[in-house]
Design an enzyme around this catalytic site. Structure first.
Site, PDB file in Angstrom:
ATOM      1  N   TYR A  76     -24.375 -45.262  43.028  1.00 35.28           N
ATOM      2  CA  TYR A  76     -24.859 -44.016  43.604  1.00 35.28           C
ATOM      3  C   TYR A  76     -26.129 -43.595  42.874  1.00 35.28           C
ATOM      4  O   TYR A  76     -26.130 -43.403  41.655  1.00 35.28           O
ATOM      5  CB  TYR A  76     -23.792 -42.929  43.523  1.00 35.28           C
ATOM      6  CG  TYR A  76     -24.287 -41.632  44.105  1.00 35.28           C
ATOM      7  CD1 TYR A  76     -24.462 -41.503  45.474  1.00 35.28           C
ATOM      8  CD2 TYR A  76     -24.629 -40.563  43.300  1.00 35.28           C
ATOM      9  CE1 TYR A  76     -24.963 -40.332  46.014  1.00 35.28           C
ATOM     10  CE2 TYR A  76     -25.125 -39.385  43.837  1.00 35.28           C
ATOM     11  CZ  TYR A  76     -25.287 -39.280  45.196  1.00 35.28           C
ATOM     12  OH  TYR A  76     -25.790 -38.136  45.724  1.00 35.28           O
TER      13      TYR A  76
ATOM     14  N   ASP B 186     -15.647 -45.117  40.578  1.00 36.46           N
ATOM     15  CA  ASP B 186     -16.097 -44.239  41.661  1.00 36.46           C
ATOM     16  C   ASP B 186     -15.552 -44.842  42.957  1.00 36.46           C
ATOM     17  O   ASP B 186     -16.025 -45.870  43.428  1.00 36.46           O
ATOM     18  CB  ASP B 186     -17.634 -44.172  41.674  1.00 36.46           C
ATOM     19  CG  ASP B 186     -18.175 -43.257  42.784  1.00 36.46           C
ATOM     20  OD1 ASP B 186     -17.414 -42.944  43.731  1.00 36.46           O
ATOM     21  OD2 ASP B 186     -19.360 -42.872  42.707  1.00 36.46           O
TER      22      ASP B 186
ATOM     23  N   LYS C 252     -17.448 -36.214  50.658  1.00 34.85           N
ATOM     24  CA  LYS C 252     -17.487 -37.299  51.638  1.00 34.85           C
ATOM     25  C   LYS C 252     -16.151 -37.400  52.390  1.00 34.85           C
ATOM     26  O   LYS C 252     -15.755 -36.448  53.024  1.00 34.85           O
ATOM     27  CB  LYS C 252     -17.876 -38.592  50.937  1.00 34.85           C
ATOM     28  CG  LYS C 252     -19.049 -38.447  49.941  1.00 34.85           C
ATOM     29  CD  LYS C 252     -20.370 -38.130  50.615  1.00 34.85           C
ATOM     30  CE  LYS C 252     -21.465 -37.729  49.654  1.00 34.85           C
ATOM     31  NZ  LYS C 252     -21.716 -38.648  48.558  1.00 34.85           N
TER      32      LYS C 252
HETATM   33  C1  PLP Z   1     -22.192 -38.594  47.219  1.00 33.30           C
HETATM   34  C2  PLP Z   1     -21.741 -39.513  46.178  1.00 33.30           C
HETATM   35  C3  PLP Z   1     -21.694 -39.110  44.836  1.00 33.30           C
HETATM   36  C4  PLP Z   1     -22.157 -37.738  44.391  1.00 33.30           C
HETATM   37  O1  PLP Z   1     -21.334 -36.742  44.914  1.00 33.30           O
HETATM   38  P1  PLP Z   1     -21.851 -35.238  45.259  1.00 33.30           P
HETATM   39  O2  PLP Z   1     -20.634 -34.614  45.840  1.00 33.30           O
HETATM   40  O3  PLP Z   1     -22.995 -35.381  46.221  1.00 33.30           O
HETATM   41  O4  PLP Z   1     -22.284 -34.624  43.987  1.00 33.30           O
HETATM   42  C5  PLP Z   1     -21.229 -40.034  43.907  1.00 33.30           C
HETATM   43  N1  PLP Z   1     -20.839 -41.269  44.268  1.00 33.30           N
HETATM   44  C6  PLP Z   1     -20.885 -41.682  45.547  1.00 33.30           C
HETATM   45  C7  PLP Z   1     -20.430 -43.066  45.882  1.00 33.30           C
HETATM   46  C8  PLP Z   1     -21.333 -40.838  46.549  1.00 33.30           C
HETATM   47  O5  PLP Z   1     -21.386 -41.258  47.809  1.00 33.30           O
END
Ligand code: PLP
Length: 386
Positions: A104, A177, A202
């Site tokens: 990310y 993640d 997301k």
């Molecule tokens: C969007 C995203 C983030 C960051 O999250 P936010 O809610 O925008 O702070 C981290 N890792 C991945 C894989 C993402 O898609």
């Protein structure tokens, strides 16, 4: 003995929530910033003292998440970034970490800056190189291995189980993640992860109407307590309305992720050998170099994210997205509506992302409409002046 219910059932019912005083099956939104003490000066509820620590509205979505991931506890944060950053801030000066080269974007940029200023060593590894983790750990120094799988936006797959063996051999933590996979498809703790991170912005919420993050631990050890203190004192907490929206969004998580995965696989299969596309990056395709690992750690689908490498380079890629009319041109992912974006334009010159890559977040619409839109856009390539 009562049969253990499926997670689908548990999550749809908000863990069978019923309010003990009113009987409501939906929790109330509690907006109180402070919590009273009785005349003996004891807190009325041991859990609650002040709004920066915990809020009763956090409890249900946090419990839903820890149950989904098979962890001991979950903490919600004000964003995915706030959640991720808290893990790194729990490290000490002189520690060393491993993080993937492609990950990310916002977190990679932050890590470059943070590690330099805080005196933490970092090695960005290429997840496609065999044995890369084992070769890059520094005994006694490497305290955290970070991975993202599938990793954004090339959708490479990293073997969580293999990474956890490396982490355990040097007494380091493994954090994953898992935003893109979601607990519907992958439960990193089952493969040995210590901490799971999500951008709840997301798929977990899924409706594009809140920003939030979450961490889930396999056990409440001293490292986790440090993270909890970082949230408490740093104050990156979620608002009560957002926490409430999140528990609502999560009730349909299984439906949404399964439909998005089905749609994405259909799109990937349809365009795999298209004459104007040089490759489709999707872990669900047999041609994906890590398909077998994806199969092992992703159950019931391969997620709603894929990318196309468009023949004709950056100009063709930008022209392709220009013609889309069902897909919306916007960043972010994991919502019910399909989005398309040219990542390099978003990330800028420091980006390692190929300029001919177009990222697609597949929603829950009718797959035929999505395929037709992409096909039309691709057939229009070269037809407009640019
Ligand atoms: C969007 C995203 C983030 C960051 O999250 P936010 O809610 O925008 O702070 C981290 N890792 C991945 C894989 C993402 O898609």
């Amino acid at each position: 003995m009562k049969k253990k219910q499926k997670q689908e059932t548990r999550v749809a019912q908000g863990l069978h929530y019923q309010d003990s005083s009113s009987g409501s099956i939906i929790p109330p939104i509690n907006t109180s910033t402070t919590f009273a003490r009785n005349s003996d000066y004891e807190l009325i509820s041991e859990k609650h003292s002040y709004g920066r620590d915990e809020n009763p509205t956090f409890l249900l979505p946090e419990k839903m998440l820890s149950e989904l991931e098979g962890g001991e506890e979950a903490l919600l944060f004000s964003s995915g970034m706030a959640a991720a950053v808290s893990v790194f801030q729990a490290l000490d000066q002189g520690d060393h970490i491993l993080a993937p080269k492609i990950m990310y974007w916002g977190l990679r940029e932050w890590l470059i800056d943070f590690t330099k200023k805080w005196g933490i060593g970092i090695t960005f590894y290429d997840p496609n190189q065999p044995d890369v983790l084992r070769e890059n750990v520094i005994k006694g120094k490497t305290k955290l291995i970070w991975l993202e799988t599938p990793c954004n936006p090339t959708w490479d797959i990293i073997d969580i189980e293999e990474a956890s063996l490396v982490a355990k051999s040097i007494n380091a933590k493994l954090a994953v993640d898992s935003t893109v996979s979601t607990p519907v498809l992958t439960k990193p703790i089952d493969f040995g992860a210590d901490i799971v991170m999500h951008s709840a912005t997301k798929y977990l919420n899924g409706h594009g109407d809140l920003v939030a993050g979450a961490l889930i631990c396999s056990e409440k050890d001293p490292f986790w307590e440090k993270i909890r203190n970082i949230r408490l004192h740093g104050g990156a907490i979620i608002g009560s309305f957002e926490a409430w929206l999140l528990q609502r969004g999560m009730r349909t998580l299984f439906l949404r992720v399964k439909k998005a995965s089905d749609n994405a696989l259909k799109i990937a299969n349809y365009f795999e050998n298209h004459k104007k596309i040089s490759s489709v990056l999707y872990p669900g395709l047999k041609s994906h170099p890590k398909h077998e690992i994806a199969k092992k750690q992703m159950k019931g689908g391969y997620g709603g994210m894929l990318s196309f490498i468009i023949k004709g380079g950056e100009i063709a890629a930008l022209e392709f997205v220009k013609h889309c009319s069902v897909f919306m041109r916007a960043t972010s992912l994991g919502g019910v509506e399909s989005l398309i974006e040219h990542r390099y334009s978003i990330e800028g010159e420091s980006s390692p992302i190929p300029k001919d890559l177009v990222r697609i977040s597949v929603g829950i619409e009718a797959p035929d409409d999505l395929i037709e839109d992409l096909e039309n856009s691709i057939n229009n390539l070269g037809k407009s002046s640019f």
